[in-house]
Design an enzyme around this catalytic site. Sequence first.
Site, PDB file in Angstrom:
ATOM      1  N   ASP A  59     -16.269   1.988 -16.055  1.00 51.29           N
ATOM      2  CA  ASP A  59     -17.014   2.872 -16.797  1.00 51.29           C
ATOM      3  C   ASP A  59     -16.994   4.310 -15.899  1.00 51.29           C
ATOM      4  OD1 ASP A  59     -19.282   4.238 -17.872  1.00 51.29           O
ATOM      5  OD2 ASP A  59     -19.479   2.555 -19.068  1.00 51.29           O
ATOM      6  N   SER A 125     -12.194  19.780 -27.561  1.00 47.28           N
ATOM      7  CA  SER A 125     -11.846  19.584 -28.982  1.00 47.28           C
ATOM      8  C   SER A 125     -12.068  20.894 -29.520  1.00 47.28           C
ATOM      9  CB  SER A 125     -12.865  18.629 -29.780  1.00 47.28           C
ATOM     10  OG  SER A 125     -12.974  18.608 -31.119  1.00 47.28           O
ATOM     11  N   THR A 127     -13.733  21.256 -32.080  1.00 46.64           N
ATOM     12  CA  THR A 127     -14.940  21.400 -32.887  1.00 46.64           C
ATOM     13  C   THR A 127     -15.961  22.065 -32.056  1.00 46.64           C
ATOM     14  OG1 THR A 127     -16.322  19.539 -33.853  1.00 46.64           O
ATOM     15  CG2 THR A 127     -15.901  19.220 -31.601  1.00 46.64           C
ATOM     16  N   TYR A 151     -21.845  15.732 -30.674  1.00 43.70           N
ATOM     17  CA  TYR A 151     -20.537  15.515 -30.100  1.00 43.70           C
ATOM     18  C   TYR A 151     -19.964  16.853 -29.528  1.00 43.70           C
ATOM     19  CZ  TYR A 151     -15.337  14.932 -29.800  1.00 43.70           C
ATOM     20  OH  TYR A 151     -14.104  14.781 -29.615  1.00 43.70           O
ATOM     21  N   LYS A 155     -19.095  18.215 -25.799  1.00 44.79           N
ATOM     22  CA  LYS A 155     -17.548  18.695 -25.409  1.00 44.79           C
ATOM     23  C   LYS A 155     -17.880  20.080 -24.496  1.00 44.79           C
ATOM     24  CE  LYS A 155     -15.141  15.256 -25.800  1.00 44.79           C
ATOM     25  NZ  LYS A 155     -14.046  14.767 -25.064  1.00 44.79           N
TER      26      LYS A 155
END
Length: 343
Positions: A59, A125, A127, A151, A155
């Site tokens: 992780d 992204s 986005t 989200y 980013k």
Amino acid sequence: MPKILATGGAGFIGSHVVLELLNSGYEVVVFDNLSNSSVKSIERVGRMSNGAPVFIEGDIRDGAALDALFEAHDIAAVIHLAGLKAVGESVSHPERYYDVNVAGSTCLFNAMLRHGVKHGVFSSSATVYGEPAPETMPMDEHVPTGPVNPYGKTKLMVEQILTDITSVGPGWRSLVLRYFNPVGAHTSGQIGEDPLGFPDNLFPFIAQVATGRRKILNIFGDDYDTPDGTAIRDYIHVMDLARGHVKAIDYLLGSKAVDNETPVVNLGTGHGASVKDVHAAWEAACGFKIAAQVAPRRAGDVTIYCADATKAKEMLGWEAEFDLAKMCEDHWRWQAANPEGYR
Ligand code: NAD
Ligand code: UDP
């Protein structure tokens, strides 16, 4: 050849990136906690490529595991793909996104600092651009950012954290890659996208209608201000995207990259396709009709999202090669051969 660490390398985009790196002669270590992927993708990549990647299950929030990795492997650069990516879940569980995407990335960058690993490519992204006006299309990297969901915010935060660390770290060079809509699969049909649960995105949803797992495609809105009334996106073949990562690594390890800089680069085709275009291209790829109906608009969708990818061409010598027909053919080959994904 230099050894590259791919966090999240077992995932959809990561598996294609790892394959392309191996086939370009790089050695690859994959670090992934398999929370949204299967080790089978890595096993298949190993069989398809010149040399198998090293796989370490772990992780990115586990600093000790990262220390062990960097002690065992002389890593020249990191491609950081690991993270959570479901927009809807990020709205209902923002804490997970700040923990994995932001705290996890900071943990990784700290481990890189501890071990003198100074080159990073971050999977960001489009986005992060939020909801820009249709007049700004196609969007270059100067369009102001303004993410509208957790989200996208995570980013953008990680872009900023990496940029700040790179700006002061002696010898550090990084790249931020902003992907548009990655779709398709490797042409062999051996690796591809394997969404767990309900597929929110257009390509995986159509793929499941084509295999009979879902009944009908809902076309979210046909009253947009576009030629056929449906929303337009810049879909990019995942193998083109993978090649873009190899170009990014070549650039960072080559002589053109500048110390302490973190250029931001869009990876898209520069061409938009509407939902109806995609539906028609899927029917052509499959050779049969795919049931579809018009449904209300989906909340939060914008009319058009399309990249200006000039910078990628000028800086990295990269441009997308594959068209919409190829994206649908390859995605369909993968889905037809693996109707249940890797399960
Ligand atoms: P994916 O879920 O298939 O791959 C992400 C991988 O990260 C998975 O293998 C998952 O198991 C792993 N992972 C998640 N949390 C982890 C953790 N805490 N530690 C270690 N590994 C962890 O998603 P993808 O589509 O391949 O996306 C890869 C990256 O690209 C993500 O960062 C995503 O935000 C970004 N991105 C994706 C898209 C897209 O449409 N697919 C678009 C733009 C950007
Ligand atoms: N879309 C659709 N039906 C679906 C899924 C998506 O009509 O079942 C539309 C969606 O409204 C958008 C486009 O397809 O206009 C791309 O959606 P996707 O979720 O794949 O990507 P994103 O919204 O992130 O661009």
